[in-house]
Design an enzyme around this catalytic site. Structure first.
Site: not given
Length: 233
Positions: A66, A121, A125
């Protein structure tokens, strides 16, 4: 007595330069990051929980990534540290590994459709703990951790087989993974399904560390897996 200097005219262009340079410099900020969380999701659970969103067919038969998320022990996790895109992979082998291990389950199994997911992502992040030119290193680190830790093999070697109709003890699953990796993970569940396994590593991604507040507590509302037993579909 000190003389008061007369006001001098200021060139507006000099002010413009002063303002523009910081804006360009701050498009990417490397935030403080105490550790990283490798978040692995079980595809079948994802699709049972999010049936309208799931488009992947066939579904992967292993945990998929994920994300690899930075976090801190005493302050809020950093997020969205850049507006910059990462460069597309030039190595087709890396792209193939990404499609297998880090697919967007909300998209069909067509090459290239996962790029927006990877982009999100990275922006949200990865950019917070890896320099802008190291986006590929960020993705490769996540792939390496997933392969090295191999959660599915850990579970299957201890008779936690996917597709088993009866539920498993959450505490037993937690303890099994803890013993195998030497540190405490986090289990995330929804609708009584095992949804995600989170493993924490140091901020270099070299060593596994304990995840904070990780031990399951059945029934507390805010616990990430508030069940005594969980299904592994």
């Amino acid at each position: 007595m000190a003389m008061i200097k007369k006001n001098r005219k200021v060139n507006p262009l000099s002010l413009l330069v002063v303002c523009v340079v910081p804006l360009n410099c701050c498009s990417t900020i490397i935030a403080k990051c105490d550790y990283l969380k490798l978040v692995l999701q079980w595809p079948k659970s994802f699709c049972l929980i999010n049936s309208r969103k799931c488009q992947r067919n066939p579904l992967p038969s292993n945990f998929t990534i994920h994300g690899l998320w930075p976090d801190n022990y005493t302050r809020q996790a950093p997020q969205s540290c850049t507006t910059n895109n990462f460069q597309r992979f030039t190595d087709t082998d890396i792209e193939q590994r990404m499609e297998e291990s880090w697919p967007d389950l909300k998209q069909q199994s067509i090459a290239g459709l996962s790029y927006n997911f990877w982009q999100d992502q990275w922006r949200k992040h990865g950019s917070c703990c890896f320099p802008p030119h190291e986006s590929e290193i960020y993705f490769l680190k996540a792939l390496e951790l997933k392969d090295r830790l191999d959660v599915l093999t850990i579970l299957e070697n201890n008779n936690f087989n996917p597709g088993t109709p009866q539920p498993f003890s959450v505490l037993r699953v937690f303890n099994t993974i803890s013993r195998a990796i030497g540190k405490t993970p986090i289990l995330k569940c929804a609708q009584s399904y095992l949804k995600e396994v989170v493993i924490c590593v140091d901020n270099n991604g070299a060593s596994v560390v304990h995840c904070p507040r990780s031990r399951p507590r059945p029934r507390p509302r805010r616990d990430p897996c508030p069940f005594s037993d969980v299904k592994f579909p």
